[in-house]
Scaffold this active site. Structure first.
Site: not given
Ligand SMILES: NC(=O)C1=CN([C@@H]2O[C@H](COP(=O)(O)OP(=O)(O)OC[C@H]3O[C@@H](n4cnc5c(N)ncnc54)[C@H](O)[C@@H]3O)[C@@H](O)[C@H]2O)C=CC1
Ligand SMILES: O=C(O)C(=O)CO
Length: 325
Positions: A237, A266, A285
């Site tokens: 983000r 955004e 994004h």
């Molecule tokens: N650009 C895009 O289109 C997308 C962006 N995202 C973003 O990516 C993020 C992560 O997605 P996932 O990998 O599926 O989530 P996830 O929950 O599987 O992994 C996130 C990891 O970050 C770690 N974490 C949380 N707070 C932390 C901190 N303060 N310090 C260190 N590590 C920390 C957690 O322990 C976890 O292992 C989502 O929450 C979303 O905001 C996700 C999908 C698409």
């Molecule tokens: O899944 C999310 O968090 C996104 O940012 C879009 O896939």
């Protein structure tokens, strides 16, 4: 009578058909200032909403007295006030896992296009500046066999590690809230402090959710710790980064380049200095934006919605408070 739900994002017809089997659907292909009053009107007696990005906080919830479930068609849920939802007994769901591989592809794309300067060189070719002695003007940096540091080794971080380790022979460092033994065993990822990761990595990839703890977690101090030759990738983000500090680090050469899918604002504002930097690759994004994956995400969100309204536990219910991994 079927419960009334609002879908506020464009979804595939098969997703709408599935929801309509058990619910009355009010459909907005997207929300804007024009249709928002109509959305608020419909919200008064809606039991569920499905979409992504809408800020669901106390103010909105005060206008939704019948609401039972809020279904994000995204894995990130920083748009939801989860504790407010939980206080009111409203369920919240997201779409983890189904997008891991697609977002990991986007991240590899950002690493490659930034290190090898692909968008810039594409422009050079198309504008007729490909001379026979182009030489060093076209050089970039290697990706293969470099050190990749992943901050936030969750679902997406692990999918990136798999590609980086087995496809590119990279060494993986990671920093996370807790150890991820699966990533250590499968991809040889080594756990380290944030400071060590920043000092040692050739690529730093930020993949944490946006929470009060991660807001601006990459700032002036962190960019200073990175190598001058290092590339920063953010697909999490925009607000996990202090964007002013990133701009300064890129301007002063504290870091080499950045590949960014997300921004503080955004769509990004036209006068954002990042847009005029050759060493920055920007995307709008689109981390998960493929036809296949967006359909899977919407279908999972719809499955959550229907399950919740039928008195079942939605498959990917967000537990109250921040999910702990
Ligand atoms: N650009 C895009 O289109 C997308 C962006 N995202 C973003 O990516 C993020 C992560 O997605 P996932 O990998 O599926 O989530 P996830 O929950 O599987 O992994 C996130 C990891 O970050 C770690 N974490 C949380 N707070 C932390 C901190 N303060 N310090 C260190 N590590 C920390 C957690 O322990 C976890 O292992 C989502 O929450 C979303 O905001 C996700 C999908 C698409
Ligand atoms: O899944 C999310 O968090 C996104 O940012 C879009 O896939």
């Amino acid at each position: 009578m079927k419960p009334k739900v609002i879908v506020y994002k464009k979804v595939d017809q098969q997703v709408l058909d599935y929801i309509q089997e058990t619910c009355d659907v009010v459909y907005f292909e997207g929300l804007d200032s024009q249709n928002y009053p109509e959305f608020l009107q419909e919200l008064k007696n809606a039991q569920g909403i499905l979409g992504s990005g809408l800020i669901v906080d106390k103010t909105l919830l005060d206008q939704a007295p019948q609401l039972k479930i809020v279904c994000n068609s995204s894995v990130g849920y920083d748009n939801l006030d989860v504790s407010e939802l939980s206080n009111r007994g409203i369920m919240a769901t997201n779409t983890p896992e189904v997008l891991n591989e697609t977002v990991a592809d986007t991240i590899m794309g950002l690493m490659l296009s930034t290190a090898r300067r692909m968008p810039e060189l594409d422009q050079m070719v198309k504008s007729g500046q490909w001379t026979s002695n182009i030489g060093e003007k076209s050089f970039g940096l290697d990706v293969h066999h470099k050190v990749l540091g992943i901050i936030g080794m969750g679902g997406i971080g692990s999918a990136v590690s798999k590609r980086a380790r087995f496809g590119f022979g990279m060494n993986i460092l990671y920093h996370n809230r807790s150890r991820n033994e699966d990533a250590e065993q499968k991809y040889g990822a080594a756990y380290c402090s944030l400071e060590d990761l920043l000092k040692q990595s050739d690529f730093v990839c930020l993949m944490t959710p946006l929470t009060p703890q991660t807001e601006k977690m990459m700032g002036e101090k962190e960019f200073k710790l990175m190598k001058e030759s290092a590339i920063f990738i953010n697909c999490s983000r925009g607000k996990t980064v202090d964007e002013e500090a990133l701009i300064d680090a890129l301007k002063t050469g504290e870091i080499h380049a950045a590949g960014l899918d997300v921004f503080v604002q955004e769509p990004i504002q036209e006068d954002n200095p990042l847009l005029s930097m050759k060493n920055v690759v920007t995307l709008p994004h689109i981390g998960s934006a493929t036809y296949e994956t967006r359909l899977k995400m919407a279908m999972l969100a719809a499955t959550n919605l229907v399950a919740g309204l039928q008195g079942e536990t939605p498959p990917t219910l967000i537990k109250a408070g921040v999910k702990v991994k």
